[in-house]
Design a protein around this motif. Sequence first.
Motif, PDB file in Angstrom:
ATOM      1  N   GLY A 297       0.798  -0.968  -0.658  1.00 27.90           N
ATOM      2  CA  GLY A 297       0.190   0.196  -0.023  1.00 27.90           C
ATOM      3  C   GLY A 297       0.961   1.294  -0.024  1.00 27.90           C
ATOM      4  O   GLY A 297       0.218   1.856   0.781  1.00 27.90           O
ATOM      5  N   SER A 298       1.811   1.395  -0.727  1.00 24.53           N
ATOM      6  CA  SER A 298       2.563   2.155  -0.623  1.00 24.53           C
ATOM      7  C   SER A 298       2.945   3.234  -2.033  1.00 24.53           C
ATOM      8  O   SER A 298       2.594   2.165  -3.376  1.00 24.53           O
ATOM      9  N   ALA A 299       2.860   4.383  -1.773  1.00 23.63           N
ATOM     10  CA  ALA A 299       3.317   5.382  -3.231  1.00 23.63           C
ATOM     11  C   ALA A 299       4.775   4.752  -4.024  1.00 23.63           C
ATOM     12  O   ALA A 299       4.782   4.206  -3.010  1.00 23.63           O
ATOM     13  N   SER A 300       4.804   5.458  -4.323  1.00 23.47           N
ATOM     14  CA  SER A 300       6.073   5.119  -5.671  1.00 23.47           C
ATOM     15  C   SER A 300       7.614   6.207  -5.230  1.00 23.47           C
ATOM     16  O   SER A 300       8.297   6.401  -6.336  1.00 23.47           O
ATOM     17  N   THR A 301       6.754   7.445  -4.231  1.00 27.73           N
ATOM     18  CA  THR A 301       7.879   7.790  -4.095  1.00 27.73           C
ATOM     19  C   THR A 301       9.241   8.131  -4.110  1.00 27.73           C
ATOM     20  O   THR A 301      10.181   8.955  -4.999  1.00 27.73           O
ATOM     21  N   PHE A 302       9.389   6.533  -3.042  1.00 24.98           N
ATOM     22  CA  PHE A 302      10.711   6.347  -2.887  1.00 24.98           C
ATOM     23  C   PHE A 302      11.234   6.386  -3.694  1.00 24.98           C
ATOM     24  O   PHE A 302      12.690   6.856  -4.784  1.00 24.98           O
ATOM     25  N   LEU A 303      11.007   5.488  -5.106  1.00 19.72           N
ATOM     26  CA  LEU A 303      11.758   5.153  -6.111  1.00 19.72           C
ATOM     27  C   LEU A 303      11.616   6.332  -7.083  1.00 19.72           C
ATOM     28  O   LEU A 303      12.938   6.900  -8.109  1.00 19.72           O
TER      29      LEU A 303
ATOM     30  N   ALA B 247       0.060   2.415  -5.362  1.00 16.20           N
ATOM     31  CA  ALA B 247      -0.716   1.799  -5.374  1.00 16.20           C
ATOM     32  C   ALA B 247      -2.229   2.695  -4.863  1.00 16.20           C
ATOM     33  O   ALA B 247      -1.997   3.530  -4.557  1.00 16.20           O
ATOM     34  N   ALA B 248      -2.929   1.231  -4.994  1.00 17.01           N
ATOM     35  CA  ALA B 248      -4.759   1.875  -4.556  1.00 17.01           C
ATOM     36  C   ALA B 248      -4.781   2.355  -3.602  1.00 17.01           C
ATOM     37  O   ALA B 248      -5.011   1.665  -2.488  1.00 17.01           O
ATOM     38  N   GLY B 249      -5.056   3.678  -2.843  1.00 15.79           N
ATOM     39  CA  GLY B 249      -5.371   3.964  -1.990  1.00 15.79           C
ATOM     40  C   GLY B 249      -4.157   5.389  -1.379  1.00 15.79           C
ATOM     41  O   GLY B 249      -4.270   5.586  -1.003  1.00 15.79           O
ATOM     42  N   ALA B 250      -2.223   5.267  -2.426  1.00 13.20           N
ATOM     43  CA  ALA B 250      -1.415   5.437  -2.124  1.00 13.20           C
ATOM     44  C   ALA B 250      -1.190   6.787  -2.880  1.00 13.20           C
ATOM     45  O   ALA B 250      -2.093   6.107  -3.907  1.00 13.20           O
ATOM     46  N   GLY B 251      -0.183   7.164  -2.536  1.00 13.29           N
ATOM     47  CA  GLY B 251       0.441   8.708  -3.029  1.00 13.29           C
ATOM     48  C   GLY B 251      -1.500   9.558  -4.060  1.00 13.29           C
ATOM     49  O   GLY B 251      -2.134  10.044  -3.084  1.00 13.29           O
ATOM     50  N   PHE B 252      -1.060   9.432  -5.416  1.00 10.12           N
ATOM     51  CA  PHE B 252      -2.544  10.225  -5.644  1.00 10.12           C
ATOM     52  C   PHE B 252      -4.082   9.448  -6.461  1.00 10.12           C
ATOM     53  O   PHE B 252      -4.557   9.433  -6.677  1.00 10.12           O
TER      54      PHE B 252
ATOM     55  N   ALA C 130      -2.115   3.729   1.961  1.00 10.38           N
ATOM     56  CA  ALA C 130      -2.985   3.637   1.492  1.00 10.38           C
ATOM     57  C   ALA C 130      -3.742   3.265   3.204  1.00 10.38           C
ATOM     58  O   ALA C 130      -3.000   3.298   4.219  1.00 10.38           O
ATOM     59  N   GLY C 131      -4.581   4.027   3.299  1.00 10.23           N
ATOM     60  CA  GLY C 131      -5.855   3.996   5.018  1.00 10.23           C
ATOM     61  C   GLY C 131      -5.774   3.267   5.513  1.00 10.23           C
ATOM     62  O   GLY C 131      -6.765   3.182   6.187  1.00 10.23           O
ATOM     63  N   PHE C 132      -5.586   2.064   5.038  1.00  6.58           N
ATOM     64  CA  PHE C 132      -6.001   0.848   5.964  1.00  6.58           C
ATOM     65  C   PHE C 132      -5.432   0.343   6.987  1.00  6.58           C
ATOM     66  O   PHE C 132      -3.831   0.948   7.143  1.00  6.58           O
ATOM     67  N   ASP C 133      -5.776  -0.748   7.667  1.00  4.22           N
ATOM     68  CA  ASP C 133      -5.456  -0.289   9.044  1.00  4.22           C
ATOM     69  C   ASP C 133      -4.961  -2.184   9.798  1.00  4.22           C
ATOM     70  O   ASP C 133      -4.418  -2.957   9.180  1.00  4.22           O
TER      71      ASP C 133
ATOM     72  N   PRO D 102      -7.872  -8.099  11.069  1.00  3.78           N
ATOM     73  CA  PRO D 102      -8.017  -8.649  10.118  1.00  3.78           C
ATOM     74  C   PRO D 102      -9.460  -8.687   9.361  1.00  3.78           C
ATOM     75  O   PRO D 102      -9.311 -10.066   8.730  1.00  3.78           O
ATOM     76  N   GLU D 103      -9.640  -8.090   9.683  1.00  7.80           N
ATOM     77  CA  GLU D 103     -11.232  -8.065   8.452  1.00  7.80           C
ATOM     78  C   GLU D 103     -10.992  -7.550   6.873  1.00  7.80           C
ATOM     79  O   GLU D 103     -10.621  -5.503   7.099  1.00  7.80           O
ATOM     80  N   PRO D 104     -11.390  -7.759   6.375  1.00 10.52           N
ATOM     81  CA  PRO D 104     -11.311  -7.440   4.934  1.00 10.52           C
ATOM     82  C   PRO D 104     -11.591  -6.287   4.624  1.00 10.52           C
ATOM     83  O   PRO D 104     -12.664  -5.799   5.260  1.00 10.52           O
ATOM     84  N   GLY D 105     -10.979  -5.285   3.581  1.00 11.91           N
ATOM     85  CA  GLY D 105     -11.761  -3.947   3.630  1.00 11.91           C
ATOM     86  C   GLY D 105     -10.675  -2.854   3.961  1.00 11.91           C
ATOM     87  O   GLY D 105     -10.853  -1.701   4.085  1.00 11.91           O
ATOM     88  N   LYS D 106     -10.533  -3.352   5.656  1.00 15.22           N
ATOM     89  CA  LYS D 106     -10.437  -2.880   6.501  1.00 15.22           C
ATOM     90  C   LYS D 106      -8.892  -2.784   7.269  1.00 15.22           C
ATOM     91  O   LYS D 106      -7.916  -1.934   7.039  1.00 15.22           O
ATOM     92  N   GLY D 107      -7.849  -4.251   7.156  1.00 19.35           N
ATOM     93  CA  GLY D 107      -7.127  -4.368   7.098  1.00 19.35           C
ATOM     94  C   GLY D 107      -6.810  -5.153   5.562  1.00 19.35           C
ATOM     95  O   GLY D 107      -7.368  -4.537   5.115  1.00 19.35           O
ATOM     96  N   TRP D 108      -4.938  -5.826   5.617  1.00 21.21           N
ATOM     97  CA  TRP D 108      -4.209  -5.576   4.525  1.00 21.21           C
ATOM     98  C   TRP D 108      -4.862  -8.020   4.613  1.00 21.21           C
ATOM     99  O   TRP D 108      -4.595  -8.073   5.390  1.00 21.21           O
TER     100      TRP D 108
END
Length: 521
Positions: free
Chosen positions: A91-97, A140-145, A384-387, A391-397
């Motif tokens: 769930g990371s943006a591509s910022t560093f690379l 990734a989906a929900g990360a970066g823009f 991305a803003g998951f917890d 363990p719940e799908p859609g809230k965590g990974w």
Amino acid sequence: MSEQSDTTGKDQTSAKAGETLQPDEEHVTHHSITIDGHAWRYDATAGTITIDTETVRPAASIFYTAFTAVGESGEADIKRPVTFIFNGGPGSASTFLMMGSVGPKRINIPDAAPQPAAPYELSDNTDTLLPASDLVFVDAAGAGFSQIAEEAKKELWSVDGDVKGFSAFIRAWLSRHHRWNSPKYILGESYGTTRGAALAFRLQQDGVALNGLTLLSNILDYAFTFDTSDQYYIGYFPTYAAIAKYHGKAGQGIDMARHLQTARDFANGPLRQALWKGDRLGSDERALVSRRYAELTGLDERYVSDCNLRVMDDRFRKQLLRDEDSIVGRYDGRVRGLDMDRVSETETFVVDDNFLEPPYSSLANAYLRDDLGWQGRAERKSFAGFDWNSPEPGKGWTWWHQLPPRTLSSFGDKTPFPKVTPDLAAAISRLPTLKVLVCNGIYDLATPFGQTEYDIDHLGLAPSLRSNIAFTYYPAGHMVYTSTEGYHKFADDLKRFYASDTAGMPALNERTNQPARPEAD
């Protein structure tokens, strides 16, 4: 100077996309960079592509930044390679690379040291990979823009859903830009190597064959991190030794390569045997192994023994420089910071992450908005803003992973954690021309190179395919490009990788403890 133009895609999948997701669009600026006396013209495209999942349409708006070399006519060469590049997380943006490695611009900040506050400096990157390949950096989906529909989180915020989503994005990008017949590469970092190995196999199933795969700072099997088995301590040990030598705590009088080979031999010999014996280990052998452990890592012998020869990585970071009131970084063991609580057995913050996140995030926002003209209102998110704890799908990974067909497993065809070594083995076996570059920072305590060597050694590849994989090593941490020396070497290794076929891969391989190859019949 740059010129700008806007294009709006006409392939929006649903009229409802605008209600929750940003629509498909592109913003193009025109640039040039001079490398070795040659002026390279390139287009920078900040854009979004909407993807679907099996049950949600549209599911996500994926943001990407593409750098495409163009000729005098301003047209791209569709025969050139294209490389899809992503960080990890998950769930990371591509910022560093994008800001630090192979793009045409690069951040200028001190190496392995605390960073000052803004302003930060961006300069032309003459070591960019652009002469060898067009580049597409993907959030990734929900990360970066990138944005994600609420109902799609259950699918996309999972090991296999994430891989399917990236496959969908890549295929959509190839269609939009008429690049289906271009040579195709992937470069993934950290969890991006987990994704990259699984994605190489997934893309084959979706009709896309990769020419090459670069895996930077690898984690290919999460089993050793979840249960801290004996292999956990063995895989980490050579990195402990490397960091100890860097800080002058071990390895005096010998070079780094010899010190690391000694550490590998100890980890896979006396240490492995001692750990295997468990409670049957005698006091004399414990003392002998503890003493040698301490000599190679700079830790106190009594501390090693009290840890039962099982020193967790966070404890190592805390203990190595305790006498200097300092801690070392997780992502880069060269970095040191002040210890805020000397009596705690773990550090109070991850020193190197806190040093690097602000400058990279700040400059990425400035670059994308001011230089490349992205007008999106949403704030750029590093993750991305998951917890992580849910363990719940859609809230965590969701960590479950579907294994390739006929993978040997006593757990069935799914594992409750990512184990993508079978995916990598299947991808190479089904496409024997696939070449793989495995890049490792020797001071990386997030994804230790000793564990990566173990994982690659256990792919189960046919002897004729083992030379498809080459190892490279860098005097750096997790993000090898944050080291000046590591950054130049990484760029040079990539250029040689792209210029090679599988027959040329052994010439790139720097691993000195490679297992013996069976002789051909």
